[in-house]
Design a protein around this motif. Sequence first.
Motif, PDB file in Angstrom:
ATOM      1  N   GLN A  69      10.801  -1.557  -2.889  1.00  0.00           N
ATOM      2  CA  GLN A  69      11.532  -1.228  -1.844  1.00  0.00           C
ATOM      3  C   GLN A  69      13.201  -2.111  -2.123  1.00  0.00           C
ATOM      4  OE1 GLN A  69       9.732  -0.638   2.286  1.00  0.00           O
ATOM      5  NE2 GLN A  69      10.347  -2.676   2.504  1.00  0.00           N
ATOM      6  N   PHE A  70      13.999  -1.371  -1.874  1.00  0.00           N
ATOM      7  CA  PHE A  70      15.372  -1.955  -1.982  1.00  0.00           C
ATOM      8  C   PHE A  70      16.080  -2.098  -0.449  1.00  0.00           C
ATOM      9  CE2 PHE A  70      20.152  -1.845  -2.612  1.00  0.00           C
ATOM     10  CZ  PHE A  70      20.238  -2.980  -3.490  1.00  0.00           C
ATOM     11  N   LYS A  71      16.486  -3.316  -0.151  1.00  0.00           N
ATOM     12  CA  LYS A  71      17.268  -3.531   0.991  1.00  0.00           C
ATOM     13  C   LYS A  71      18.720  -4.040   0.902  1.00  0.00           C
ATOM     14  CE  LYS A  71      16.282  -5.606   5.652  1.00  0.00           C
ATOM     15  NZ  LYS A  71      15.392  -6.593   6.419  1.00  0.00           N
ATOM     16  N   SER A  72      19.605  -3.536   1.723  1.00  0.00           N
ATOM     17  CA  SER A  72      20.796  -4.051   1.231  1.00  0.00           C
ATOM     18  C   SER A  72      21.814  -3.765   2.580  1.00  0.00           C
ATOM     19  CB  SER A  72      21.474  -3.697   0.081  1.00  0.00           C
ATOM     20  OG  SER A  72      23.189  -4.180  -0.102  1.00  0.00           O
ATOM     21  N   LYS A  73      22.923  -4.376   2.680  1.00  0.00           N
ATOM     22  CA  LYS A  73      24.131  -3.963   3.692  1.00  0.00           C
ATOM     23  C   LYS A  73      25.563  -3.891   3.124  1.00  0.00           C
ATOM     24  CE  LYS A  73      25.094  -5.939   8.297  1.00  0.00           C
ATOM     25  NZ  LYS A  73      24.866  -6.884   9.283  1.00  0.00           N
ATOM     26  N   VAL A  74      26.119  -2.951   3.581  1.00  0.00           N
ATOM     27  CA  VAL A  74      27.375  -2.785   3.116  1.00  0.00           C
ATOM     28  C   VAL A  74      28.160  -2.663   4.505  1.00  0.00           C
ATOM     29  CG1 VAL A  74      29.092  -1.124   2.003  1.00  0.00           C
ATOM     30  CG2 VAL A  74      26.807  -1.598   1.134  1.00  0.00           C
ATOM     31  N   GLY A  75      28.913  -3.805   4.584  1.00  0.00           N
ATOM     32  CA  GLY A  75      29.639  -3.936   6.082  1.00  0.00           C
ATOM     33  C   GLY A  75      28.755  -4.065   7.313  1.00  0.00           C
ATOM     34  N   ASN A  76      28.800  -2.931   8.161  1.00  0.00           N
ATOM     35  CA  ASN A  76      28.010  -2.759   9.214  1.00  0.00           C
ATOM     36  C   ASN A  76      27.002  -1.837   9.013  1.00  0.00           C
ATOM     37  OD1 ASN A  76      29.630  -4.649  10.745  1.00  0.00           O
ATOM     38  ND2 ASN A  76      30.903  -2.995  11.372  1.00  0.00           N
ATOM     39  N   LEU A  77      26.664  -1.462   7.878  1.00  0.00           N
ATOM     40  CA  LEU A  77      25.823  -0.422   7.333  1.00  0.00           C
ATOM     41  C   LEU A  77      24.741  -1.034   6.829  1.00  0.00           C
ATOM     42  CD1 LEU A  77      24.677   2.585   7.315  1.00  0.00           C
ATOM     43  CD2 LEU A  77      25.893   2.797   5.312  1.00  0.00           C
ATOM     44  N   GLY A  78      23.247  -1.168   7.316  1.00  0.00           N
ATOM     45  CA  GLY A  78      22.224  -1.761   6.664  1.00  0.00           C
ATOM     46  C   GLY A  78      21.259  -0.433   6.134  1.00  0.00           C
ATOM     47  N   TYR A  79      20.770  -0.544   5.050  1.00  0.00           N
ATOM     48  CA  TYR A  79      19.865   0.555   4.683  1.00  0.00           C
ATOM     49  C   TYR A  79      18.640   0.013   3.687  1.00  0.00           C
ATOM     50  CZ  TYR A  79      22.203  -0.138   0.072  1.00  0.00           C
ATOM     51  OH  TYR A  79      22.819  -0.842  -1.087  1.00  0.00           O
ATOM     52  N   GLN A  80      17.626   0.407   3.740  1.00  0.00           N
ATOM     53  CA  GLN A  80      16.513   0.160   3.091  1.00  0.00           C
ATOM     54  C   GLN A  80      15.705   1.514   2.695  1.00  0.00           C
ATOM     55  OE1 GLN A  80      13.481  -2.853   4.853  1.00  0.00           O
ATOM     56  NE2 GLN A  80      12.085  -1.063   5.086  1.00  0.00           N
ATOM     57  N   LEU A  81      15.531   1.346   1.183  1.00  0.00           N
ATOM     58  CA  LEU A  81      15.118   2.632   0.522  1.00  0.00           C
ATOM     59  C   LEU A  81      13.691   2.081  -0.119  1.00  0.00           C
ATOM     60  CD1 LEU A  81      18.037   3.807  -1.446  1.00  0.00           C
ATOM     61  CD2 LEU A  81      17.187   4.493   0.957  1.00  0.00           C
ATOM     62  N   GLY A  82      12.576   2.948   0.156  1.00  0.00           N
ATOM     63  CA  GLY A  82      11.164   2.461  -0.441  1.00  0.00           C
ATOM     64  C   GLY A  82      10.502   3.866  -1.004  1.00  0.00           C
ATOM     65  N   LEU A  83       9.762   3.475  -1.922  1.00  0.00           N
ATOM     66  CA  LEU A  83       8.607   4.530  -2.400  1.00  0.00           C
ATOM     67  C   LEU A  83       7.139   3.937  -2.653  1.00  0.00           C
ATOM     68  CD1 LEU A  83       8.395   7.264  -3.443  1.00  0.00           C
ATOM     69  CD2 LEU A  83       9.125   6.518  -5.638  1.00  0.00           C
ATOM     70  N   ARG A  84       6.222   4.541  -2.125  1.00  0.00           N
ATOM     71  CA  ARG A  84       5.022   3.838  -2.424  1.00  0.00           C
ATOM     72  C   ARG A  84       3.892   4.865  -3.000  1.00  0.00           C
ATOM     73  NH1 ARG A  84       2.237  -0.160   0.558  1.00  0.00           N
ATOM     74  NH2 ARG A  84      -0.005   0.008   0.344  1.00  0.00           N
ATOM     75  N   ASP A  85       3.234   4.638  -3.841  1.00  0.00           N
ATOM     76  CA  ASP A  85       2.230   5.464  -4.590  1.00  0.00           C
ATOM     77  C   ASP A  85       0.736   4.825  -4.177  1.00  0.00           C
ATOM     78  OD1 ASP A  85       1.227   7.234  -6.083  1.00  0.00           O
ATOM     79  OD2 ASP A  85       1.777   6.443  -8.013  1.00  0.00           O
ATOM     80  N   GLU A  86      -0.102   5.660  -3.840  1.00  0.00           N
ATOM     81  CA  GLU A  86      -1.270   5.537  -3.492  1.00  0.00           C
ATOM     82  C   GLU A  86      -2.343   6.541  -4.499  1.00  0.00           C
ATOM     83  OE1 GLU A  86      -1.076   3.623   0.891  1.00  0.00           O
ATOM     84  OE2 GLU A  86      -2.252   5.513   0.598  1.00  0.00           O
ATOM     85  N   LEU A  87      -3.033   5.949  -5.078  1.00  0.00           N
ATOM     86  CA  LEU A  87      -4.076   6.562  -5.775  1.00  0.00           C
ATOM     87  C   LEU A  87      -5.657   6.287  -5.179  1.00  0.00           C
ATOM     88  CD1 LEU A  87      -2.098   5.216  -8.286  1.00  0.00           C
ATOM     89  CD2 LEU A  87      -3.369   6.701  -9.603  1.00  0.00           C
ATOM     90  N   SER A  88      -6.297   7.295  -4.759  1.00  0.00           N
ATOM     91  CA  SER A  88      -7.492   6.996  -3.986  1.00  0.00           C
ATOM     92  C   SER A  88      -8.584   7.879  -4.408  1.00  0.00           C
ATOM     93  CB  SER A  88      -6.966   7.389  -2.409  1.00  0.00           C
ATOM     94  OG  SER A  88      -6.675   8.617  -2.152  1.00  0.00           O
ATOM     95  N   THR A  89      -9.713   7.285  -4.577  1.00  0.00           N
ATOM     96  CA  THR A  89     -10.902   7.861  -5.085  1.00  0.00           C
ATOM     97  C   THR A  89     -11.938   7.922  -3.959  1.00  0.00           C
ATOM     98  OG1 THR A  89     -10.406   7.495  -7.399  1.00  0.00           O
ATOM     99  CG2 THR A  89     -12.852   7.979  -6.785  1.00  0.00           C
ATOM    100  N   VAL A  90     -12.607   8.968  -3.432  1.00  0.00           N
ATOM    101  CA  VAL A  90     -13.699   8.850  -2.350  1.00  0.00           C
ATOM    102  C   VAL A  90     -14.902   9.476  -2.771  1.00  0.00           C
ATOM    103  CG1 VAL A  90     -14.365   9.759  -0.361  1.00  0.00           C
ATOM    104  CG2 VAL A  90     -11.955   9.152  -0.535  1.00  0.00           C
ATOM    105  N   LYS A  91     -16.043   8.482  -2.842  1.00  0.00           N
ATOM    106  CA  LYS A  91     -17.432   9.123  -3.414  1.00  0.00           C
ATOM    107  C   LYS A  91     -18.371   9.245  -2.336  1.00  0.00           C
ATOM    108  CE  LYS A  91     -16.748   7.542  -8.325  1.00  0.00           C
ATOM    109  NZ  LYS A  91     -17.260   6.692  -9.285  1.00  0.00           N
ATOM    110  N   ILE A  92     -19.106  10.339  -2.220  1.00  0.00           N
ATOM    111  CA  ILE A  92     -20.089  10.469  -1.044  1.00  0.00           C
ATOM    112  C   ILE A  92     -21.542  10.816  -1.709  1.00  0.00           C
ATOM    113  CG2 ILE A  92     -20.707  11.679   1.093  1.00  0.00           C
ATOM    114  CD1 ILE A  92     -17.605  12.152   1.497  1.00  0.00           C
ATOM    115  N   ASN A  93     -22.298   9.992  -1.533  1.00  0.00           N
ATOM    116  CA  ASN A  93     -23.685  10.267  -1.907  1.00  0.00           C
ATOM    117  C   ASN A  93     -24.592  10.456  -0.677  1.00  0.00           C
ATOM    118  OD1 ASN A  93     -23.167  10.101  -4.727  1.00  0.00           O
ATOM    119  ND2 ASN A  93     -23.435   7.891  -4.592  1.00  0.00           N
ATOM    120  N   TYR A  94     -24.877  11.661  -0.441  1.00  0.00           N
ATOM    121  CA  TYR A  94     -25.834  12.028   0.863  1.00  0.00           C
ATOM    122  C   TYR A  94     -27.236  12.658   0.373  1.00  0.00           C
ATOM    123  CZ  TYR A  94     -27.030  14.433   5.317  1.00  0.00           C
ATOM    124  OH  TYR A  94     -27.832  14.826   6.405  1.00  0.00           O
TER     125      TYR A  94
END
Length: 860
Positions: free
Chosen positions: A522-547
């Motif tokens: 995530q990158f957060k900054s401010k230019v004059g009166n303009l503030g901005y925050q840009l972010g990227l998230r990566d989620e790797l998930s594994t689900v196992k079900i034994n029934y």
Amino acid sequence: MNQTEIINIFTKKTLGLTFVLSAAAFAFAQEKVGISGSVVSKNNQPVPYASVTFSNKANKLFSDATLTDEKGQYKLDLAPGNYDITVEAIDYKKSLVNKQITAAGNIGALSIEPEKTTTNLKTQDIQGVTITVQAKPYKVELDKRTYDPSQDIVSKGGNLQDVLSNVPSVSVDTDGTVSMRGSTNVKFLINGKPSALLGIDDGANALQSIPADQIERIEVITNPSSKFEASGTSGILNIILKKNKKVGFNGNVTGTLGYLPRTNLNTNLSWRKNKWTWFLNGGGGYSENKSKNDTETTYNNIVFPNIPATQTEQPKDIQKYQLQNSTNKSYNNNYNVSAGFAYDISDKTSINLSGVVRTFDGDSRELLNTYNDFYRFNMGSKVWDPKQSFVQRDSEGRNNNLAFQGDIGLDHKFDDKGQNLSLSLSLQRNRSNNNSTILETQDSVPVLQDITRRESLNKNIIGKADYELPIGEQSKIEAGYRLDINNNDYNNFVSSTSNNQFIPSYNNTTVYKEMFNAFYLQFKSKVGNLGYQLGLRDELSTVKINYDNLDPNFQPINKTKNYNNLFPSVFLSYELSKDNQILVNYSRRIDRPRSFFMVPFPNYSNSQNIFEGNIDLNPSYVDSYEVGYSISRKKFTINPTLYYRHATEDTKMLVYRPDESENVFYTKPINLGNDDRYGLDLNFTYDPFSWLKIMGSLDMFGYKTTGIAYYTAKDAEGNNKVGSMDFTGDGFSTRARLNTTFKLDKTLSVQLQGFYRGAQKTASQDTQDMYALNLGASKTIWKGDGTISFNIQDIFNTRSREVFSYNSDYTRRNFMQWQPRQFSISLTYRFKQGEKIEQPKKKKDINANDTGGDEQGGPM
């Protein structure tokens, strides 16, 4: 006037209001520069909640004041000039310095010295200036909103569920279901992470297990940034528990008595000296809950088949009408205790260790009466005769829950410019047992007995690393990693005398495992009166079900699902002037199915209402957009937000009868169609007089759902047919809340709180509107060391829900009241508090917002 015209008028008025407020904000604008700094002690430790007053030597109108946050840092806008800076804090000596403010930037650290006799004197006996901080109950930040429940008199002596009923943008239904902006997929966090305090499934019992007196603030995150986990398409509620940071020994004890019978005793204690900080929070008590549920079902399109003369077997009964009413009473014992410490290894490194134990025991008894009006074929006369029957179900249940959690964290500052590293590890274990016995009689003759036992064990490991790197005065990079390992073991047993063919399937064992690896930048900054925050998230998930289950014809299920998803977020803010800004943001979210939704037969409640899991259930994804405006002045704050959410493969509950000759209803979660939500979320505070404070919220939203679910069922003659449930529909609804506090004198306040929930309509369901009014009163006693509070929940006993459901073969009316009118009285005693009602000398009021920071490593 049609719906489109209404929405157009509504949109024009909203934009007009925004334009007028923006124009007014420009009129207040000053040519000021943004400055920042910090307040530290003699040994370079941050001093939280210190007051910093800037007195302009040339023009007093340019003077201003602020408070440091819990990290000892502050920000404000000042006109360039020469200033006398006064720094004051409880248990510290007053400090005065002079600085010339010429341009925006960091003016460095201001140092203050502690009082020599701090640990030997009561704070109220210290001579000198006493600061009275009037914190606003609701504050808007770039990526979240913060609610302070300390001024909420109505929920005093209550629990988390009572507090949430007063939080803007949040609604609590009659059955304890929490929703945000009309959607129930809400993610709960405790101090920035999932917690054993909330149990496995975040149910109503879990919300009632956290006392209101232990809650410091609630962060309402309607559109979380990439720093937060992506679960919870409606948003995140982050519950921050109290950790007193005052020097010496501090704390309070609160006792509560109420009706329906309720007793609670809770305490929050802390001790801080030199490099050590200890805390102990705990409490609990006994409570009773009472609910009622009435259901009226009329069966449509009943066809009486022609019975051949040679037929010897009796056809199945055909239902015409059914009336059910039930009352449920539960008796609960709920206790929890948390303790821990923080130790400053050096000026830049600290370690913290804490533990939580929670126990819950509950007994319940439900009496369900069913009146059936149906037709039965008479073999003698060869005609259908009307019949009636009266069925009574007496259910007795017992459940208990025992949860443990241990947390360890390390915080390190590389320098004084804000380069920080936080590491944390959380180990959690939650065991839950639910047993029930059901005896059913028909026309006073015993016909059925069900015995069920459900055991679940949850083990969770959460590891996090968060890093912050400032770049200059206005920019910052944030990065982090999170590992979640979650194991759920389910063991179900059912013994029944009914002829339900699925009984063997409900005798099962399930091992549910899920693992998430998450990375964010995530990158957060401010230019004059303009503030901005840009972010990227990566989620790797594994689900196992034994029934596996005891059905001899069943083959065990072993299923694995893998997902890899990117979740971007964009936050923009433009400051029109001080405390006056426009906010625009976007984020992508995921709605993961609950674990028991994916167990084919998760639990058996009774033979007439069957919940069937769906092992093929997939996540739903949401794109969320917001455009908001925030203006804050001395007497008022206004925060209108326009929002739009688009969900794909949304999870819906399919309710159907697989056999139309039986009055057995099945409920099954399915992925179906799209769901769109749009509306205006308006929150405001207004303090017209020193004795009157008003806080309100209004959520007006539209919704559009698409999707038709199909299922196979048997008709009255035993033939298979295709049935359907249409979820397609649209409409418009409202949520409104108004909280008014009257300060009658320095020690006595009265609070009135009301809410309204508008009706909602879809193609298959109509939900009627609902409203309620609550009353609270609070008086300070014992020279500020004590408080006595009284409240009445639901004065007019109107907090109930009525729903009409429609299908091709039945119409159903359901009335539910989760809890009738209640009242309670509570007494709080405080140990060595810094606040005092009567000020001995000079008094200085400073309006400030206690924003705080992320606890135990933040929300990653």
